[in-house]
Design an enzyme around this catalytic site. Sequence first.
Site, mmCIF file in Angstrom:
data_model
loop_
_atom_site.group_PDB
_atom_site.id
_atom_site.type_symbol
_atom_site.label_atom_id
_atom_site.label_comp_id
_atom_site.label_asym_id
_atom_site.label_seq_id
_atom_site.Cartn_x
_atom_site.Cartn_y
_atom_site.Cartn_z
ATOM 1 N N ASP A 138 -18.700 8.011 -49.704
ATOM 2 C CA ASP A 138 -17.652 8.186 -48.694
ATOM 3 C C ASP A 138 -16.292 8.382 -49.349
ATOM 4 O O ASP A 138 -15.497 9.238 -48.915
ATOM 5 C CB ASP A 138 -17.632 7.005 -47.725
ATOM 6 C CG ASP A 138 -17.466 5.651 -48.419
ATOM 7 O OD1 ASP A 138 -17.706 5.546 -49.650
ATOM 8 O OD2 ASP A 138 -17.108 4.675 -47.725
ATOM 9 N N ARG A 139 -16.027 7.616 -50.390
ATOM 10 C CA ARG A 139 -14.752 7.771 -51.091
ATOM 11 C C ARG A 139 -14.676 9.139 -51.767
ATOM 12 O O ARG A 139 -13.620 9.783 -51.771
ATOM 13 C CB ARG A 139 -14.578 6.641 -52.108
ATOM 14 C CG ARG A 139 -14.495 5.253 -51.469
ATOM 15 C CD ARG A 139 -14.508 4.149 -52.513
ATOM 16 N NE ARG A 139 -13.274 4.125 -53.294
ATOM 17 C CZ ARG A 139 -13.129 3.447 -54.421
ATOM 18 N NH1 ARG A 139 -14.155 2.765 -54.914
ATOM 19 N NH2 ARG A 139 -11.973 3.460 -55.067
ATOM 20 N N GLY A 196 -18.444 5.358 -54.460
ATOM 21 C CA GLY A 196 -19.074 5.517 -53.160
ATOM 22 C C GLY A 196 -18.990 6.949 -52.656
ATOM 23 O O GLY A 196 -17.969 7.623 -52.818
ATOM 24 N N ALA A 249 -22.141 7.850 -42.643
ATOM 25 C CA ALA A 249 -22.690 6.536 -42.320
ATOM 26 C C ALA A 249 -21.925 5.475 -43.093
ATOM 27 O O ALA A 249 -22.157 5.266 -44.286
ATOM 28 C CB ALA A 249 -24.180 6.484 -42.655
ATOM 29 N N GLY A 250 -20.996 4.820 -42.407
ATOM 30 C CA GLY A 250 -20.209 3.767 -43.025
ATOM 31 C C GLY A 250 -20.809 2.404 -42.768
ATOM 32 O O GLY A 250 -21.879 2.269 -42.156
ATOM 33 N N ARG A 291 -20.125 1.843 -38.641
ATOM 34 C CA ARG A 291 -20.621 2.805 -37.666
ATOM 35 C C ARG A 291 -20.952 4.127 -38.352
ATOM 36 O O ARG A 291 -20.659 4.325 -39.533
ATOM 37 C CB ARG A 291 -19.607 3.031 -36.539
ATOM 38 C CG ARG A 291 -18.272 3.562 -37.002
ATOM 39 C CD ARG A 291 -17.345 3.804 -35.818
ATOM 40 N NE ARG A 291 -16.095 4.412 -36.229
ATOM 41 C CZ ARG A 291 -15.316 5.128 -35.437
ATOM 42 N NH1 ARG A 291 -15.673 5.323 -34.177
ATOM 43 N NH2 ARG A 291 -14.196 5.649 -35.881
ATOM 44 N N ILE A 292 -21.554 5.007 -37.564
ATOM 45 C CA ILE A 292 -21.944 6.334 -38.035
ATOM 46 C C ILE A 292 -21.124 7.369 -37.279
ATOM 47 O O ILE A 292 -21.119 7.390 -36.049
ATOM 48 C CB ILE A 292 -23.449 6.585 -37.794
ATOM 49 C CG1 ILE A 292 -24.297 5.548 -38.537
ATOM 50 C CG2 ILE A 292 -23.836 8.000 -38.213
ATOM 51 C CD1 ILE A 292 -25.757 5.551 -38.119
ATOM 52 N N THR A 334 -1.608 -20.394 -34.139
ATOM 53 C CA THR A 334 -2.565 -20.114 -35.212
ATOM 54 C C THR A 334 -3.228 -18.739 -35.108
ATOM 55 O O THR A 334 -3.296 -18.016 -36.112
ATOM 56 C CB THR A 334 -3.630 -21.226 -35.264
ATOM 57 O OG1 THR A 334 -2.978 -22.465 -35.561
ATOM 58 C CG2 THR A 334 -4.667 -20.936 -36.343
#
Length: 270
Positions: free
Chosen positions: A105-106, A103, A12-13, A16-17, A195
Amino acid sequence: MTSGAPCLLIDAGNSRIKWALVQAGGSQIASGALTHGGEHQPDWLSLPTPGGAWLSNVAGESVARRIAALLEARWPQLPLTTISACAQQCGVTNSYTAPHMLGSDRWAGLIGAHAAFPGEHLLIATFGTATTLEALRADGCFVGGLIAPGWTLMMRSLGEHTAQLPTLDASAARGLLDGSTRDAARRGPFFATDTPRSLSAGCTLAQAGLVERMWRDLQDEWQVPVRLVVSGGAVDEVASALKVPHTRHDSLVLSGLALIAAGRAAERGA
């Protein structure tokens, strides 16, 4: 977790998951992804019952509650384990001063990378909502990392905090970074003539420049070859601007979760 049963892995980031159902031996049965919010549901109806679910969640309590509800609706009372970083696990040593503050995730990504590229020194670049860099020695020592605004967040911040710059989302920016623009940016120097392209190309090159700088610095400091491993939702855009060798891996977190689950099962004798 039931011995021999498949395992449900959930990443779960912030945006999104991602999920995958894997066999006990590591082979994947099914996988998918969904955005945050209630309008998308995971396609779990046809899946066999897993022995347990393993979750890396950096998206907060509301997402944790949603995932728990989805699991309960499909597989009532399924065991759910939410991982967190620790001092040492699966051959990786955490050098954070407070290891649990890294974290999840990391942490899972580091474990997945160490297993995917054994015996190699690594710089792991993940291009998500935030861009993260992790330096991982071949012996499994995570020496530290960096966190920067992600590609999309960088562009959105410029649009929201300036009076005249447009607010570009990822879809609009990708349309501006066509093949000719990417090729020109890779050859460099590249200067846009409107731009929106100035903004999208500038943020892309800022991401690439950070990664290239740290990859070169790391090799200079360690005096060994370092493999650059890239992943994340903006990997296509940023990697297209990189001028250094790199390897893509799209499932480091899920791979790390699988290893953590397998290690815990082995400890319990499951």
